[in-house]
Enzyme design. Sequence first.
Site, PDB file in Angstrom:
ATOM      1  N   HIS A  54     -41.641 -43.545 -49.056  1.00  0.00           N
ATOM      2  CA  HIS A  54     -42.983 -43.082 -48.759  1.00  0.00           C
ATOM      3  C   HIS A  54     -43.099 -42.354 -47.434  1.00  0.00           C
ATOM      4  CE1 HIS A  54     -42.257 -47.121 -47.223  1.00  0.00           C
ATOM      5  NE2 HIS A  54     -42.981 -46.765 -46.194  1.00  0.00           N
ATOM      6  N   CYS A  55     -42.060 -42.392 -46.595  1.00  0.00           N
ATOM      7  CA  CYS A  55     -42.219 -41.872 -45.222  1.00  0.00           C
ATOM      8  C   CYS A  55     -41.233 -40.766 -44.872  1.00  0.00           C
ATOM      9  CB  CYS A  55     -42.064 -43.018 -44.214  1.00  0.00           C
ATOM     10  SG  CYS A  55     -43.466 -44.148 -44.167  1.00  0.00           S
ATOM     11  N   ILE A  56     -39.952 -41.082 -44.872  1.00  0.00           N
ATOM     12  CA  ILE A  56     -38.964 -40.179 -44.281  1.00  0.00           C
ATOM     13  C   ILE A  56     -38.897 -38.814 -44.972  1.00  0.00           C
ATOM     14  CG2 ILE A  56     -36.545 -39.929 -43.598  1.00  0.00           C
ATOM     15  CD1 ILE A  56     -36.363 -42.928 -43.407  1.00  0.00           C
TER      16      ILE A  56
END
Length: 467
Positions: free
Chosen positions: A270-272
């Site tokens: 969900h982030c990187i």
Amino acid sequence: MNSLKAKLENRHATAAVIGLGYVGLPLAMEITAAGFNVIGVDLDRNKIATLQQSKSYILDVAENVIAEAIGSGKFTPTSDFSALAKADTVSICVPTPLSKSRDPDISFILSATEETRKYLHPGQLIVLESTTYPGTTDELIVPELESSGLKVGSDFFVAFSPERIDPGNASFHTRNTPKIVGGITPQCTEIARLFYSQFIDRVIPVSSTKCAEMVKLLENTFRSVNIGMVNELALMCDLLGVDVYEVIDAAATKPFGFSPFYPGPGLGGHCIPIDPHYLAWKLKSLNFQARFIGLAAEINGMMPSVVTTMVSDGLNRVSKSIRGSKIMILGIAYKKNVSDCRESPALDVMRLLADKGAILAYNDPLVPTLRLGGSVLKSTDASPAEIAKHDCIIILTDHSVYDFQKIVEAATLVIDTRNATKDLYRFKSRIIKLGAGNGVPSDTYNEHTSEVRAAGAEADETPLLGT
């Protein structure tokens, strides 16, 4: 302000959390455990129904925690935004994906803010936790809320506090992960700090919302760039006939100035894969090109194609092509021991192989079903007998439940993208490993592996995992 401070210190305040996903639900449970009344708001009625039945849909939130929160009467899940009228604090924890053109999609943030404005009242704290580009809180959230006629910093308070959830991490969770807070005004920062300090072990104030927004983007851009660097290093080592894992483990024995990252089949989660694009997009509007971000994205984005080439090369050894070959994927989730498939490189690998005519199957004990294109696949058996029926096994996620020795013993060909076969050098004739110089580590390396790893563990810096 003094009234809200008293409510927070006495834990008599009612807190609302908008978005009950992997960030919002753990946050809501921590606030509830601290003694606050909590309203959980989510438009997904299936989530609300699940919570009302004292069940959990988040791996890191145990069902007994949900049951205790519901049973105490202090946690109320709902899809009705009008409940925000009762809230003294509102935490916005909604998704911030990318559009098809890889631009930030902040529609969920804007929608949540619009609903919050409808029920905004004096003495309320609004905190955005969703990852976004620097300037979002100040430039978009505040004007929308002030359109109510109330003034930020005096009538109500606004801050940004980036989420730092690491799904599946047994050591760090919401309470013991330090929390960054930055407010629109010093009063906003102080109120936000006071709120979070009631249920977070360490709260760190910064000078502004823009600084707090930048903190989150730096954290994930740092990881993206370093993973891109080590993925490129893996490709170099393949060409040079050097084992990249031996290189990394040896370098990690240095007690300062080095933190190990490890190669893999690509970025996921969900982030990187997403957050650095928020920063690059913002900088583009300021006529600045974020070159490191772009290069890292290019390298990490090509890794599924690299894996596909490894499969092709492996099958060529036994005079087979990808078309018509039976290939099993082990691990669909984006990282070890989680069920989250968002942005998982396994999906890209499967699409590439399917386009080339492979007959695909997958096994992931944490992902029982998977939608790929227009089809719904089910996780298949990964017994030695079933593995032996396949022309190639690809290790894309090294879940702890896998017995890799039994897998390799049963397989004809194994493509290892996670160094899962590091101790199985005696089977090297059937293994192709990413970054290992076209094979598993040499016998010499394996003889010294424990010594190298032990020395690396003595380093002062905590190792940082890669993809």
